[in-house]
Design a protein around this motif. Structure first.
Motif, short mmCIF file in Angstrom:
data_model
loop_
_atom_site.label_atom_id
_atom_site.label_comp_id
_atom_site.label_asym_id
_atom_site.label_seq_id
_atom_site.Cartn_x
_atom_site.Cartn_y
_atom_site.Cartn_z
N ILE A 1 0.84 -1.20 0.00
CA ILE A 1 0.00 0.00 0.00
C ILE A 1 0.88 1.25 0.00
O ILE A 1 0.68 2.18 -0.78
N ALA A 2 1.90 1.25 0.87
CA ALA A 2 2.78 2.41 1.00
C ALA A 2 3.54 2.66 -0.31
O ALA A 2 3.73 3.81 -0.71
N MET A 3 3.96 1.58 -0.98
CA MET A 3 4.66 1.73 -2.26
C MET A 3 3.76 2.42 -3.28
O MET A 3 4.22 3.24 -4.06
N HIS A 4 2.48 2.06 -3.25
CA HIS A 4 1.53 2.68 -4.18
C HIS A 4 1.32 4.16 -3.86
O HIS A 4 1.34 5.02 -4.75
N LEU A 5 1.16 4.45 -2.56
CA LEU A 5 0.87 5.82 -2.15
C LEU A 5 2.06 6.76 -2.38
O LEU A 5 1.88 7.94 -2.62
N ASN A 6 3.29 6.21 -2.29
CA ASN A 6 4.48 7.07 -2.33
C ASN A 6 5.29 6.89 -3.61
O ASN A 6 6.48 7.17 -3.62
N LYS A 7 4.64 6.39 -4.68
CA LYS A 7 5.42 6.04 -5.87
C LYS A 7 6.12 7.23 -6.50
O LYS A 7 7.23 7.08 -7.01
N GLU A 8 5.52 8.41 -6.42
CA GLU A 8 6.15 9.59 -7.03
C GLU A 8 7.51 9.90 -6.41
O GLU A 8 8.50 10.08 -7.11
N LEU A 9 7.52 9.92 -5.08
CA LEU A 9 8.77 10.21 -4.36
C LEU A 9 9.81 9.13 -4.64
O LEU A 9 10.98 9.41 -4.90
N LEU A 10 9.35 7.88 -4.64
CA LEU A 10 10.30 6.76 -4.78
C LEU A 10 10.76 6.56 -6.22
O LEU A 10 11.65 5.76 -6.48
N GLN A 11 10.18 7.33 -7.15
CA GLN A 11 10.63 7.26 -8.55
C GLN A 11 11.74 8.26 -8.85
O GLN A 11 12.21 8.34 -9.99
N LEU A 12 12.16 9.04 -7.85
CA LEU A 12 13.30 9.95 -8.06
C LEU A 12 14.54 9.13 -8.40
O LEU A 12 14.71 8.02 -7.87
N PRO A 13 15.44 9.67 -9.27
CA PRO A 13 16.66 8.93 -9.64
C PRO A 13 17.46 8.46 -8.41
O PRO A 13 18.09 7.41 -8.44
N LEU A 14 17.37 9.24 -7.35
CA LEU A 14 18.06 8.93 -6.10
C LEU A 14 17.79 7.52 -5.59
O LEU A 14 18.66 6.86 -5.01
N PHE A 15 16.56 7.05 -5.82
CA PHE A 15 16.16 5.75 -5.27
C PHE A 15 16.28 4.60 -6.29
O PHE A 15 15.92 3.48 -5.99
N GLU A 16 16.80 4.94 -7.49
CA GLU A 16 16.86 3.96 -8.57
C GLU A 16 17.65 2.70 -8.19
O GLU A 16 17.25 1.59 -8.49
#
Lengths: 232, 232
Positions: free
Chosen positions: B78-93
Motif C-alpha cells: 500500500i505504501a509503495m503505491h501511495l508514495n510512488k512519485e517520491l520513490l521514482q526519483l533517480p536517487l532511489f533507482e
C-alpha cells in the motif's frame, strides 16, 4: 421524507449526548476491567477518582489525538502558547527560537491527586517537573524537606549525561496539583540538536531548580553529613 | 413490523450522517480546546482552517490507524503505491526492493497552508521533504533564493552522519502545498540496514536536491562569498 427528518433529528440528538455517552462507556470499560482483574477496593477508588478528575480537566478530549495531523509549525505555535509559563523560566531565556519550539512540543501535562506520590525515593528520575498549580511536599524519612507550589521546578542537575539519576526523596501532593513535565529522554534529544544551548542549560538549571532530586548532589551530601554529625 | 422498518431506515440514515457527525464532534472538540486554553484569535483561525483542510484531504480517516494491524508485506504494498512519485526519483533507482519498501513505510504526508512556514532558518533539520503539489519559496533575509514546485526535493546532503544539521534558510508556502517527508531518524535507520545502498544514497542525493538546506554547504558558502563581493 419523514425518514430524512427523523435521521437529521437523531443525528443532532446523538451529538448532544455523544460526550455524555462516551463518559458512560469509558466508565463502564473501567469498571469491567476492575471487576475482571478483581482489583482491591482502594485501587478501584483511586482509579475512578483519577478518571473523573482527568475527564473534568480534558472533557474526554485527547489533545494529542486532536492535533496530531497538524503541521509541526502550527503544533509548535499551539504548544508555545500552552506551555508559556514553563518556558518563561530564566533557564530557557538563552534558548533559540527553534530550540524553544522543539522543547514546547515535548512538554506533557499531568496531575497529582491529594495524597498521591509523584516521585518515590530511590526511583530512577524520568523527567523534570513544573508545578502549574497546587501544593506538594518533598519528604525523606517522614521529614518534610520542602513545600512546593506554583512555578516550582523539580528534577536534577547533570541531566545531559546518559547516566541513571536516582531520586533522593519522595514527592507527594498535598492538594490537587496540575503539572507539566519534560521527559529526560526528550530533553536529551532536543539538547543534542542545540548543543550551543545545552552548555547554558547545564550551567543554569541548578539556579532554577526549587529542589534537586539527584541522589548525592552537593546539598544532599552536606545534609547527610550534618545528620551524621548529629548522630555521632 | 413498522418499528423494524423504521429502525432500519434510521440506521441507514445514521450511517450516512455518521461521517458528518464525526466532523461536527471533532470541530466541537477543537473549539472546546481553544476556549478552555484561551488561545488567541489568530491561532484559532489557523487551527480551524488547518482542521478543515486536513478533513477535506483525508475525510477524517486516519490511515495509519486504519492500516496498523495489517501485515508488513501488505502495508508496504500500500505504501509503495501511495508514495510512488517520491520513490521514482533517480536517487532511489539503485535501492533494492527491500530497501524501497522499508523507505515507503516511513514516508509521511503533511501539508502547508499559504503563508505558513515549513522550515525556519537556524532550526535543526528533521527530515527531507518532497513537494507533491503547490508552490513554496526559499527565503533568507527577505530575499527569495528559490521557488519550489511539484517534484522538488529539499533537505541536506551528508544526512547519514549523526550530526545536527542547521537549516540555512526559511521555507514558506506560497499556495496550499501537499508534502511527503522522510524523517532523518527513520532514514538513518533504513540506510543502516542497507549499507550497500547507503553509499550510493550519499553520493547521489546532492544531484536530486532542488535546494540544499544545510548551513555551510558548498553552494551556500559561494553565495555568501558572492554577496560579500557585492558589499565590498
Amino acid at each position: 421524507m419523514h425518514a430524512v427528518v427523523f435521521g437529521n433529528v437523531t443525528a443532532i440528538i446523538q451529538r448532544l449526548y455523544s460526550r455524555r455517552s462516551l463518559y458512560h462507556t469509558r466508565t463502564k470499560d473501567l469498571k469491567d476491567f476492575i471487576r475482571v482483574h478483581r482489583l482491591p477496593k482502594a485501587l478501584e477508588q483511586r482509579m475512578l477518582e483519577c478518571f473523573q478528575t482527568t475527564w473534568s480537566v480534558n472533557n474526554g478530549i485527547d489533545v494529542s489525538e486532536l492535533l496530531k495531523d497538524f503541521p509541526d509549525e502550527l503544533r509548535a505555535d499551539i504548544a508555545m502558547h500552552l506551555n508559556k509559563e514553563l518556558l518563561q523560566l530564566p533557564l530557557f531565556e538563552s534558548a533559540s527560537r527553534g530550540c524553544l519550539r522543539s522543547l514546547s512540543l515535548i512538554i506533557k501535562t499531568s496531575f497529582c491527586a491529594p495524597g498521591e506520590y509523584l516521585i518515590r525515593q530511590g526511583d530512577a528520575l524520568q523527567a523534570i517537573y513544573f508545578v502549574c498549580s497546587g501544593s506538594m511536599e518533598v519528604l525523606k524519612d517522614n521529614t518534610v524537606l520542602a513545600i512546593l507550589g506554583k512555578g516550582d521546578l523539580i528534577g536534577s542537575d547533570s541531566l545531559t549525561k546518559k547516566q541513571v539519576i536516582k531520586t533522593n526523596a519522595n514527592v507527594k501532593a498535598l492538594t490537587y496539583c496540575d503539572l507539566q513535565y519534560i521527559s529526560l529522554k526528550g530533553l536529551r534529544e532536543v539538547l543534542r540538536l542545540y548543543p550551543e544551548y545545552a552548555q547554558k542549560f547545564i550551567s543554569e538549571i541548578q539556579h532554577d531548580l526549587t529542589y534537586n532530586l539527584r541522589e548525592g548532589h552537593g546539598a544532599d551530601v552536606s545534609r547527610i553529613t550534618t545528620q551524621a554529625c548529629i548522630y555521632y
